[in-house]
Design a protein around this motif. Structure first.
Motif, PDB file in Angstrom:
ATOM      1  N   PRO A  79      27.509  40.306  13.121  1.00  0.00           N
ATOM      2  CA  PRO A  79      27.452  41.647  13.736  1.00  0.00           C
ATOM      3  C   PRO A  79      28.014  42.726  12.809  1.00  0.00           C
ATOM      4  O   PRO A  79      27.532  43.868  12.818  1.00  0.00           O
ATOM      5  CB  PRO A  79      28.319  41.503  14.992  1.00  0.00           C
ATOM      6  CG  PRO A  79      28.427  40.040  15.246  1.00  0.00           C
ATOM      7  CD  PRO A  79      28.297  39.354  13.935  1.00  0.00           C
ATOM      8  N   THR A  80      29.016  42.341  12.003  1.00  0.00           N
ATOM      9  CA  THR A  80      29.602  43.317  11.073  1.00  0.00           C
ATOM     10  C   THR A  80      28.594  43.661   9.975  1.00  0.00           C
ATOM     11  O   THR A  80      28.452  44.832   9.598  1.00  0.00           O
ATOM     12  CB  THR A  80      30.906  42.746  10.472  1.00  0.00           C
ATOM     13  OG1 THR A  80      31.744  42.314  11.533  1.00  0.00           O
ATOM     14  CG2 THR A  80      31.638  43.778   9.638  1.00  0.00           C
ATOM     15  N   ILE A  81      27.889  42.649   9.472  1.00  0.00           N
ATOM     16  CA  ILE A  81      26.853  42.915   8.457  1.00  0.00           C
ATOM     17  C   ILE A  81      25.815  43.880   9.031  1.00  0.00           C
ATOM     18  O   ILE A  81      25.436  44.866   8.386  1.00  0.00           O
ATOM     19  CB  ILE A  81      26.168  41.606   8.006  1.00  0.00           C
ATOM     20  CG1 ILE A  81      27.178  40.684   7.305  1.00  0.00           C
ATOM     21  CG2 ILE A  81      24.981  41.913   7.085  1.00  0.00           C
ATOM     22  CD1 ILE A  81      26.600  39.332   6.885  1.00  0.00           C
ATOM     23  N   LYS A  82      25.392  43.606  10.290  1.00  0.00           N
ATOM     24  CA  LYS A  82      24.371  44.478  10.918  1.00  0.00           C
ATOM     25  C   LYS A  82      24.897  45.911  11.056  1.00  0.00           C
ATOM     26  O   LYS A  82      24.149  46.873  10.876  1.00  0.00           O
ATOM     27  CB  LYS A  82      23.980  43.911  12.282  1.00  0.00           C
ATOM     28  CG  LYS A  82      23.144  42.638  12.153  1.00  0.00           C
ATOM     29  CD  LYS A  82      22.692  42.125  13.506  1.00  0.00           C
ATOM     30  CE  LYS A  82      21.738  40.930  13.334  1.00  0.00           C
ATOM     31  NZ  LYS A  82      21.477  40.264  14.630  1.00  0.00           N
ATOM     32  N   TYR A  83      26.190  46.036  11.362  1.00  0.00           N
ATOM     33  CA  TYR A  83      26.802  47.361  11.479  1.00  0.00           C
ATOM     34  C   TYR A  83      26.790  48.079  10.119  1.00  0.00           C
ATOM     35  O   TYR A  83      26.420  49.252  10.025  1.00  0.00           O
ATOM     36  CB  TYR A  83      28.234  47.210  12.019  1.00  0.00           C
ATOM     37  CG  TYR A  83      29.086  48.448  11.908  1.00  0.00           C
ATOM     38  CD1 TYR A  83      28.819  49.575  12.681  1.00  0.00           C
ATOM     39  CD2 TYR A  83      30.171  48.491  11.026  1.00  0.00           C
ATOM     40  CE1 TYR A  83      29.603  50.713  12.581  1.00  0.00           C
ATOM     41  CE2 TYR A  83      30.965  49.620  10.921  1.00  0.00           C
ATOM     42  CZ  TYR A  83      30.674  50.725  11.699  1.00  0.00           C
ATOM     43  OH  TYR A  83      31.452  51.845  11.584  1.00  0.00           O
ATOM     44  N   TYR A  84      27.157  47.348   9.056  1.00  0.00           N
ATOM     45  CA  TYR A  84      27.161  47.946   7.714  1.00  0.00           C
ATOM     46  C   TYR A  84      25.759  48.415   7.323  1.00  0.00           C
ATOM     47  O   TYR A  84      25.592  49.460   6.688  1.00  0.00           O
ATOM     48  CB  TYR A  84      27.664  46.937   6.668  1.00  0.00           C
ATOM     49  CG  TYR A  84      29.133  46.588   6.762  1.00  0.00           C
ATOM     50  CD1 TYR A  84      30.038  47.382   7.450  1.00  0.00           C
ATOM     51  CD2 TYR A  84      29.627  45.443   6.119  1.00  0.00           C
ATOM     52  CE1 TYR A  84      31.383  47.047   7.513  1.00  0.00           C
ATOM     53  CE2 TYR A  84      30.970  45.106   6.183  1.00  0.00           C
ATOM     54  CZ  TYR A  84      31.849  45.907   6.882  1.00  0.00           C
ATOM     55  OH  TYR A  84      33.167  45.574   6.937  1.00  0.00           O
ATOM     56  N   VAL A  85      24.731  47.610   7.684  1.00  0.00           N
ATOM     57  CA  VAL A  85      23.347  47.987   7.358  1.00  0.00           C
ATOM     58  C   VAL A  85      22.975  49.269   8.108  1.00  0.00           C
ATOM     59  O   VAL A  85      22.420  50.212   7.528  1.00  0.00           O
ATOM     60  CB  VAL A  85      22.375  46.825   7.692  1.00  0.00           C
ATOM     61  CG1 VAL A  85      20.918  47.298   7.557  1.00  0.00           C
ATOM     62  CG2 VAL A  85      22.640  45.620   6.782  1.00  0.00           C
ATOM     63  N   ARG A  86      23.330  49.325   9.407  1.00  0.00           N
ATOM     64  CA  ARG A  86      23.022  50.532  10.203  1.00  0.00           C
ATOM     65  C   ARG A  86      23.698  51.763   9.617  1.00  0.00           C
ATOM     66  O   ARG A  86      23.144  52.861   9.629  1.00  0.00           O
ATOM     67  CB  ARG A  86      23.511  50.359  11.648  1.00  0.00           C
ATOM     68  CG  ARG A  86      22.590  49.568  12.543  1.00  0.00           C
ATOM     69  CD  ARG A  86      22.887  49.831  14.034  1.00  0.00           C
ATOM     70  NE  ARG A  86      24.287  49.655  14.407  1.00  0.00           N
ATOM     71  CZ  ARG A  86      24.856  48.490  14.712  1.00  0.00           C
ATOM     72  NH1 ARG A  86      24.153  47.384  14.659  1.00  0.00           N
ATOM     73  NH2 ARG A  86      26.126  48.428  15.047  1.00  0.00           N
ATOM     74  N   GLU A  87      24.934  51.601   9.091  1.00  0.00           N
ATOM     75  CA  GLU A  87      25.693  52.734   8.552  1.00  0.00           C
ATOM     76  C   GLU A  87      25.302  53.070   7.117  1.00  0.00           C
ATOM     77  O   GLU A  87      25.880  53.966   6.509  1.00  0.00           O
ATOM     78  CB  GLU A  87      27.198  52.444   8.612  1.00  0.00           C
ATOM     79  CG  GLU A  87      27.760  52.354  10.022  1.00  0.00           C
ATOM     80  CD  GLU A  87      27.751  53.707  10.741  1.00  0.00           C
ATOM     81  OE1 GLU A  87      27.968  54.732  10.068  1.00  0.00           O
ATOM     82  OE2 GLU A  87      27.507  53.734  11.954  1.00  0.00           O
ATOM     83  N   GLY A  88      24.353  52.314   6.563  1.00  0.00           N
ATOM     84  CA  GLY A  88      23.886  52.602   5.202  1.00  0.00           C
ATOM     85  C   GLY A  88      24.825  52.087   4.116  1.00  0.00           C
ATOM     86  O   GLY A  88      24.669  52.428   2.947  1.00  0.00           O
ATOM     87  N   LEU A  89      25.806  51.258   4.479  1.00  0.00           N
ATOM     88  CA  LEU A  89      26.738  50.737   3.478  1.00  0.00           C
ATOM     89  C   LEU A  89      26.107  49.577   2.706  1.00  0.00           C
ATOM     90  O   LEU A  89      26.474  49.313   1.554  1.00  0.00           O
ATOM     91  CB  LEU A  89      28.024  50.241   4.149  1.00  0.00           C
ATOM     92  CG  LEU A  89      28.913  51.315   4.761  1.00  0.00           C
ATOM     93  CD1 LEU A  89      30.021  50.693   5.596  1.00  0.00           C
ATOM     94  CD2 LEU A  89      29.520  52.182   3.653  1.00  0.00           C
ATOM     95  N   VAL A  90      25.193  48.867   3.358  1.00  0.00           N
ATOM     96  CA  VAL A  90      24.511  47.719   2.751  1.00  0.00           C
ATOM     97  C   VAL A  90      23.011  47.959   2.941  1.00  0.00           C
ATOM     98  O   VAL A  90      22.597  48.353   4.036  1.00  0.00           O
ATOM     99  CB  VAL A  90      24.964  46.402   3.451  1.00  0.00           C
ATOM    100  CG1 VAL A  90      24.129  45.214   2.996  1.00  0.00           C
ATOM    101  CG2 VAL A  90      26.450  46.144   3.214  1.00  0.00           C
ATOM    102  N   PRO A  91      22.210  47.761   1.872  1.00  0.00           N
ATOM    103  CA  PRO A  91      20.773  48.014   2.027  1.00  0.00           C
ATOM    104  C   PRO A  91      20.136  47.030   3.015  1.00  0.00           C
ATOM    105  O   PRO A  91      20.636  45.923   3.207  1.00  0.00           O
ATOM    106  CB  PRO A  91      20.201  47.818   0.616  1.00  0.00           C
ATOM    107  CG  PRO A  91      21.279  47.189  -0.196  1.00  0.00           C
ATOM    108  CD  PRO A  91      22.580  47.364   0.510  1.00  0.00           C
ATOM    109  N   THR A  92      19.051  47.460   3.663  1.00  0.00           N
ATOM    110  CA  THR A  92      18.342  46.568   4.580  1.00  0.00           C
ATOM    111  C   THR A  92      17.748  45.411   3.796  1.00  0.00           C
ATOM    112  O   THR A  92      17.422  45.534   2.615  1.00  0.00           O
ATOM    113  CB  THR A  92      17.213  47.318   5.315  1.00  0.00           C
ATOM    114  OG1 THR A  92      16.484  48.050   4.340  1.00  0.00           O
ATOM    115  CG2 THR A  92      17.774  48.271   6.342  1.00  0.00           C
TER     116      THR A  92
END
Lengths: 218, 218
Positions: free
Chosen positions: A15-28
């Motif tokens: 869930p944290t990875i998904k949150y980072y992706v939504r926030e643009g911290l990690v690319p999709t």
């Protein structure tokens, strides 16, 4: 790799990875089938960087976003990219934005004391350091100088020359370390991670050294 | 002086001063009449210290309370008092309590990696630093070492010798500064304030030096 493997290898919960992706911290990830998204080594590396910025550097998500945005739009020069990322990194400090070259006050530092800014400028001149007027660490240092004065420790400021020599000595090896990998992306990431981890290490070493020096004097 | 003057001279609002007194961060004033409480230079100095700990050092009120408790129960030796205060100061760091000599894990650091602790011990030995086993900065440094490893920056740890030399160089002048006043109380207070302000200054100088070093290489 699937998100489960990315989670296992990075130690970051799904869930944290998904949150980072939504926030643009990690690319999709790359959608390979209707219900499957693939992640690569780039994602793993980025996750490590984000953890370092948020957990070790205690940056806000907003500041970390500005830092990774620099990585996603690199300059042609490694040193310039690293510089941009370093400026973005300091966004999380209080009094981080110095007065602009146009004379306007910086957004987060309306009250940086002009005498402290002058003291910082003089110090940089004395040591022959070329540092851009907008480097946010200028305001950070000016804030520390102003705090020392306000707290009745004006005489501590005479120690800043020794501090500057010590800082230059570690910065030389830091820059070597950052430039050692082959790719620009990695250089910038290493510099960012080591900037925050190295701050922690230096703070701990200084406290250990206080005891070691005191023991010698007993 | 009355609380109004204390507020004016310290720059701390009256309700905040009252809150600090309730929390035991600042000693109560001397009640001179039914409706008058007097404060002296001791209160002013203590207020400056508390501001430094809370605002610059970003300590919690609980950690700041432990620090000032040391001041209120000083050791006969200035260096020992300073040491106790320094240990209390680090209470606010994550992973601040190292594993006990009896093999039990420290309360706030159940997961300090033993390999990182060994790395710290080796570093201290190599530099001939005598540091007590319970100095909380040991665990702080071990945590930074573990973070560097986890983040793929294991090679950065080779830089720690240079960091240790730089830290020792500033610690020497720090201890001189702390010992310069006549009274033990003042020595300990100066050490505490400069420990937190000096951390900020060093972090800023390191970032400025990164740019100065990079510019030279361009």
């Amino acid at each position: 790799m699937r998100i489960g493997e990315l989670s296992e290898r990075s130690g970051v919960a799904i869930p944290t990875i998904k949150y980072y992706v939504r926030e643009g911290l990690v690319p999709t990830g790359l959608r390979t089938k209707a219900n499957q998204v693939d992640y690569g080594e780039t994602h793993l590396r980025r996750l490590r960087l984000v953890r370092a910025l948020l957990e070790v550097g205690e940056l806000s998500v907003a500041t970390a976003s500005r830092v990774v945005a620099v990585l996603d739009d690199p300059d042609e020069s490694a040193l310039r990219s690293m510089g941009k990322a370093a400026y973005a990194l300091a966004g999380g400090f209080p009094a981080a934005v110095p007065a602009g070259a146009d004379g306007t006050a910086g957004a987060s530092a309306p009250d940086v004391d002009p005498a402290s800014v002058t003291r910082v400028d003089d110090l940089l001149d004395r040591h022959g350091w070329t540092v851009g007027p907008n480097n946010p660490a200028r305001a950070q240092l000016a804030a520390a100088v102003a705090a020392a004065e306000a707290l009745g420790l004006g005489d501590a400021l005479e120690l800043l020359d020794r501090y500057a020599e010590a800082a230059y000595s570690v910065a030389e090896v830091d820059v070597e370390l950052a430039l050692s990998p082959a790719t620009l992306d990695e250089s910038t990431e290493r510099m960012l991670v080591w900037t925050v981890v190295g701050d922690r290490a230096m703070s701990a070493l200084r406290r250990l050294a206080h005891e070691a020096v005191a023991v010698k004097r007993m």
